[in-house]
Design an enzyme around this catalytic site. Structure first.
Site, PDB file in Angstrom:
ATOM      1  N   MET A 110      -3.431  -4.914   9.817  1.00 39.70           N
ATOM      2  CA  MET A 110      -2.778  -6.044  10.488  1.00 39.70           C
ATOM      3  C   MET A 110      -1.757  -5.512  11.497  1.00 39.70           C
ATOM      4  O   MET A 110      -1.659  -6.024  12.615  1.00 39.70           O
ATOM      5  CB  MET A 110      -2.083  -6.961   9.479  1.00 39.70           C
ATOM      6  CG  MET A 110      -1.299  -8.060  10.165  1.00 39.70           C
ATOM      7  SD  MET A 110      -0.496  -9.236   9.056  1.00 39.70           S
ATOM      8  CE  MET A 110       1.210  -9.071   9.594  1.00 39.70           C
ATOM      9  N   LYS A 130     -15.222   8.684 -16.252  1.00 40.61           N
ATOM     10  CA  LYS A 130     -14.647   8.242 -17.518  1.00 40.61           C
ATOM     11  C   LYS A 130     -14.093   6.819 -17.399  1.00 40.61           C
ATOM     12  O   LYS A 130     -14.232   6.004 -18.307  1.00 40.61           O
ATOM     13  CB  LYS A 130     -13.507   9.184 -17.898  1.00 40.61           C
ATOM     14  CG  LYS A 130     -13.477   9.448 -19.359  1.00 40.61           C
ATOM     15  CD  LYS A 130     -12.406  10.463 -19.741  1.00 40.61           C
ATOM     16  CE  LYS A 130     -11.995  11.388 -18.659  1.00 40.61           C
ATOM     17  NZ  LYS A 130     -10.617  11.703 -18.570  1.00 40.61           N
ATOM     18  N   GLU A 173      -8.202  -6.779  -1.403  1.00 40.06           N
ATOM     19  CA  GLU A 173      -9.241  -6.019  -2.127  1.00 40.06           C
ATOM     20  C   GLU A 173      -8.924  -5.859  -3.618  1.00 40.06           C
ATOM     21  O   GLU A 173      -9.833  -5.723  -4.432  1.00 40.06           O
ATOM     22  CB  GLU A 173      -9.461  -4.637  -1.484  1.00 40.06           C
ATOM     23  CG  GLU A 173      -8.306  -3.634  -1.574  1.00 40.06           C
ATOM     24  CD  GLU A 173      -7.300  -3.729  -0.427  1.00 40.06           C
ATOM     25  OE1 GLU A 173      -7.169  -4.817   0.176  1.00 40.06           O
ATOM     26  OE2 GLU A 173      -6.625  -2.709  -0.155  1.00 40.06           O
ATOM     27  N   HIS A 232      -2.998  -6.929   0.297  1.00 37.89           N
ATOM     28  CA  HIS A 232      -4.252  -6.212   0.006  1.00 37.89           C
ATOM     29  C   HIS A 232      -5.183  -7.101  -0.818  1.00 37.89           C
ATOM     30  O   HIS A 232      -5.166  -7.024  -2.049  1.00 37.89           O
ATOM     31  CB  HIS A 232      -3.949  -4.930  -0.769  1.00 37.89           C
ATOM     32  CG  HIS A 232      -3.261  -3.894   0.049  1.00 37.89           C
ATOM     33  ND1 HIS A 232      -3.939  -2.926   0.750  1.00 37.89           N
ATOM     34  CD2 HIS A 232      -1.950  -3.697   0.307  1.00 37.89           C
ATOM     35  CE1 HIS A 232      -3.081  -2.170   1.399  1.00 37.89           C
ATOM     36  NE2 HIS A 232      -1.863  -2.601   1.150  1.00 37.89           N
ATOM     37  N   CYS A 253      -3.086  -4.916   5.900  1.00 40.60           N
ATOM     38  CA  CYS A 253      -1.805  -4.217   5.871  1.00 40.60           C
ATOM     39  C   CYS A 253      -1.621  -3.399   7.152  1.00 40.60           C
ATOM     40  O   CYS A 253      -1.395  -3.970   8.204  1.00 40.60           O
ATOM     41  CB  CYS A 253      -1.681  -3.386   4.596  1.00 40.60           C
ATOM     42  SG  CYS A 253       0.023  -3.072   4.149  1.00 40.60           S
ATOM     43  N   SER A 294     -21.151  20.930 -23.636  1.00 40.09           N
ATOM     44  CA  SER A 294     -20.725  19.782 -24.439  1.00 40.09           C
ATOM     45  C   SER A 294     -20.375  20.203 -25.859  1.00 40.09           C
ATOM     46  O   SER A 294     -19.407  19.716 -26.443  1.00 40.09           O
ATOM     47  CB  SER A 294     -21.803  18.710 -24.473  1.00 40.09           C
ATOM     48  OG  SER A 294     -22.063  18.271 -23.164  1.00 40.09           O
ATOM     49  N   SER A 310     -13.965  14.043 -12.988  1.00 41.45           N
ATOM     50  CA  SER A 310     -14.783  13.141 -12.158  1.00 41.45           C
ATOM     51  C   SER A 310     -16.131  12.807 -12.793  1.00 41.45           C
ATOM     52  O   SER A 310     -17.145  12.727 -12.110  1.00 41.45           O
ATOM     53  CB  SER A 310     -15.041  13.721 -10.757  1.00 41.45           C
ATOM     54  OG  SER A 310     -13.847  14.059 -10.150  1.00 41.45           O
TER      55      SER A 310
HETATM   56  N1  GLN Z   1       2.404   2.009   6.359  1.00 38.90           N
HETATM   57  C1  GLN Z   1       2.530   0.594   6.419  1.00 38.90           C
HETATM   58  C2  GLN Z   1       3.773   0.077   5.711  1.00 38.90           C
HETATM   59  O1  GLN Z   1       4.373   0.784   4.937  1.00 38.90           O
HETATM   60  C3  GLN Z   1       1.295  -0.088   5.858  1.00 38.90           C
HETATM   61  C4  GLN Z   1       1.121   0.120   4.400  1.00 38.90           C
HETATM   62  C5  GLN Z   1      -0.275  -0.193   3.915  1.00 38.90           C
HETATM   63  O2  GLN Z   1      -1.203  -0.306   4.706  1.00 38.90           O
HETATM   64  N2  GLN Z   1      -0.430  -0.315   2.620  1.00 38.90           N
HETATM   65  O3  GLN Z   1       4.168  -1.042   5.903  1.00 38.90           O
END
Ligand code: GLN
Length: 536
Positions: A387, A19, A512, A510, A384, A193, A16
């Site tokens: 939602m 790197k 992000e 996703h 995901c 080091s 951690s």
């Molecule tokens: N567990 C849910 C699925 O498999 C959502 C997955 C997630 O949020 N990446 O559909």
């Protein structure tokens, strides 16, 4: 790898150390000096990929366009250096061994005894060649783990061999270590080091550059001591001090320490001009934002392990910096929201985000967070599982479908508003079998999603087994949940929104993973803008 130069990044003393961020920073600096760069991570653990590991063990699982479940350092590579990684950008010992064992079962070794050297090391070298485009100027290879770990040995042996094969003038070893500060005696200590460089020497690797992570500035005596004990010229000892404002300052600091120039000189390449104009402007907005503040509540179940939501937090930071806003993120444990008073944590937020996740724990709290955002007109972004929670919330609290649930959590629910993707019904193995990677999605006219993206067809990265149950589309629509993103064949709901709410958007994918500091993701940007408007 005809004329490609190789940069190997290893770590010592402790794990951690950052790197991945250091390797990603090197990639950015070399790219901004005009070189084509590729970057890869080798992980010494025996899981075939990190997809089956708990976020508590390993942090976030980063998903590539081509659907690989990979180490979160690939997120740093993509975000810092704007490089698009793929499934060859990350190899674990598990994947290396399973390739070798599969070859053995096929009889490829023609009766030989299969051994770590040369068979595992050859497979590692093959993986390194696979991980870098032919003709790329500079290939960076980060070796996970810490020098001295038993698991790392075959990887270190393979990179030692590779450096000898390509010629030492074309390969450079960068070793990242820690210089601990002992508060009691007020001293920085170089011994760990020195010993770590010694561990590498035992297996035939002499680091060319030592990068020293430190919370306090090193004194001249430290540089000299490290150079002496590690057989290095003084200028090959480079300080990497903790940054306070933003992790995106790390490459700027390393450039001040001339790490990039040192690398290029060592590799016999012209140093060129470093262009960091756009990057520096982004840092200025991130560290000294001028337009105001936003507070975002992220409601998850691994809040104690911040790395579990790495890309989500970074995407929020990119969007806030893009809007010239100061961001504060309140991590809210979903389970706390089912207890009385738990909502207080949400009350201060200008926006609520429910990220992805797996398993029932925390679900009821996340559904409560959605309800809070809907009822109080607080901007909401669901990702995901987020939602799924938004769909369940509407089903239960507006459509009156009592005990509506995802079949991930209750197979006998009377209202399975979220159910298993059909393609998943026969799937038994857990590893690498979800719906993964980039899939297209078509946005509806007049939607907030379209207003954010500005184009009708988008492609985003996925990692899920469950989806909105098409049998409930109509009921959900009547309950005010508009379907605003679907797969091009019309079968899979990718986005939902509430048109009666200031900003309520949720997606099956996703977003992000595709946000970059210099190009914040449109949905995150829309979300941050809406949150800021609410805060005024
Ligand atoms: N567990 C849910 C699925 O498999 C959502 C997955 C997630 O949020 N990446 O559909």
């Amino acid at each position: 790898m005809s004329d490609t130069r190789l940069v190997f990044v290893t770590g010592g003393v402790v794990s951690s150390l950052g790197k991945g961020i250091t390797a990603a920073s090197i990639a950015l600096l070399l790219k901004q000096r005009g070189y084509s760069v590729s970057i890869q991570k080798l992980d010494p653990y025996l899981n075939v990929d990190p997809g089956t590991m708990s976020p508590y063990q390993h942090g976030e699982v980063y998903v590539t366009d081509d659907g690989a479940e990979t180490d979160l350092d690939l997120g740093h590579y993509e975000r810092f250096a704007g490089i698009t990684c793929n499934r060859s950008s990350n190899f674990t010992a598990g994947r290396i061994y399973s390739n070798v064992i599969a070859a053995e079962r096929r009889g490829d070794y023609l009766g030989k005894t299969v051994q770590v050297i040369p068979h595992i090391t050859d497979e590692i070298k093959r993986a390194i060649a696979e991980g870098h485009r032919e003709g790329v100027h500079i290939a960076i290879v980060e070796v996970g783990g810490t020098a001295g770990d038993i698991e790392s040995l075959p990887f270190l042996e393979a990179i030692r061999q590779l450096a000898t094969e390509v010629g030492r003038a074309r390969a450079v070893f960068v070793h990242l270590t820690l210089i601990p500060y002992l508060r009691a005696s007020g001293e920085l200590k170089t011994k760990p080091s020195q010993q770590s460089a010694g561990v590498l020497r035992e297996i035939g690797i002499i680091p060319d550059i030592l990068v020293c992570r430190t919370e306090k500035p090193l004194e001249e005596e430290h540089f000299e001591k490290l150079a002496l004990f590690c057989s290095l010229p003084r200028k090959a000892v480079v300080e990497e001090r903790d940054v306070t404002g933003s992790i995106y300052e790390v490459p700027v600091e390393l450039a001040h320490q001339r790490l990039d120039e040192l690398l290029l000189e060592r590799l016999g390449l012209p140093v060129g001009r470093l262009d960091m104009t756009a990057w520096n402007a982004m840092i200025e907005r991130a560290v000294h934002p001028k337009r105001g503040k936003v507070q975002i509540a992220v409601v998850g179940k691994y809040m104690a392990m911040r790395d579990a939501y790495k890309s989500v937090f970074e995407a929020l930071r990119h969007a806030a910096a893009g809007e010239d806003l100061e961001l504060s993120i309140a991590g809210v444990e979903a389970e706390d929201l089912t207890s009385p008073g738990g909502r207080e944590a949400l009350a201060k937020a200008d926006g609520v985000l429910v990220p992805g996740g797996f398993g029932y724990r925390g679900i009821e709290g996340k559904i409560e967070a959605v309800r809070f955002a809907r009822e109080n007109s607080v901007p909401f972004l669901g990702i995901c599982l987020g939602m799924h929670c938004a769909v369940i919330e509407t089903a239960r609290n507006i459509a009156g479908l009592e005990n509506a649930q995802s079949t991930e959590f209750d197979q006998k629910t009377p209202h399975p508003v979220i159910s298993l993707l059909q393609e998943q019904e026969e799937v038994m193995d857990k590893g690498g079998t979800m719906r993964l990677g980039s899939w297209p999605c078509v946005l509806s006219e007049g939607s907030r999603a379209l207003a954010c993206y500005g184009v009708e067809e988008i492609a985003e990265r996925h990692r899920h087994r469950y989806e909105l149950n098409n049998g409930y589309r109509e009921i959900l629509r009547e309950a005010g949940l508009a379907i605003t993103g679907i797969s091009p064949d019309g079968n899979l709901v990718e986005m939902v929104e509430r048109p009666d709410h200031p900003w309520f958007v949720a997606c099956q994918f996703h977003p992000e993973f595709k946000s970059r500091p210099l190009s914040p993701h449109p949905l995150f940007r829309g979300f941050i803008r809406a949150a800021f408007e609410r805060s005024l």
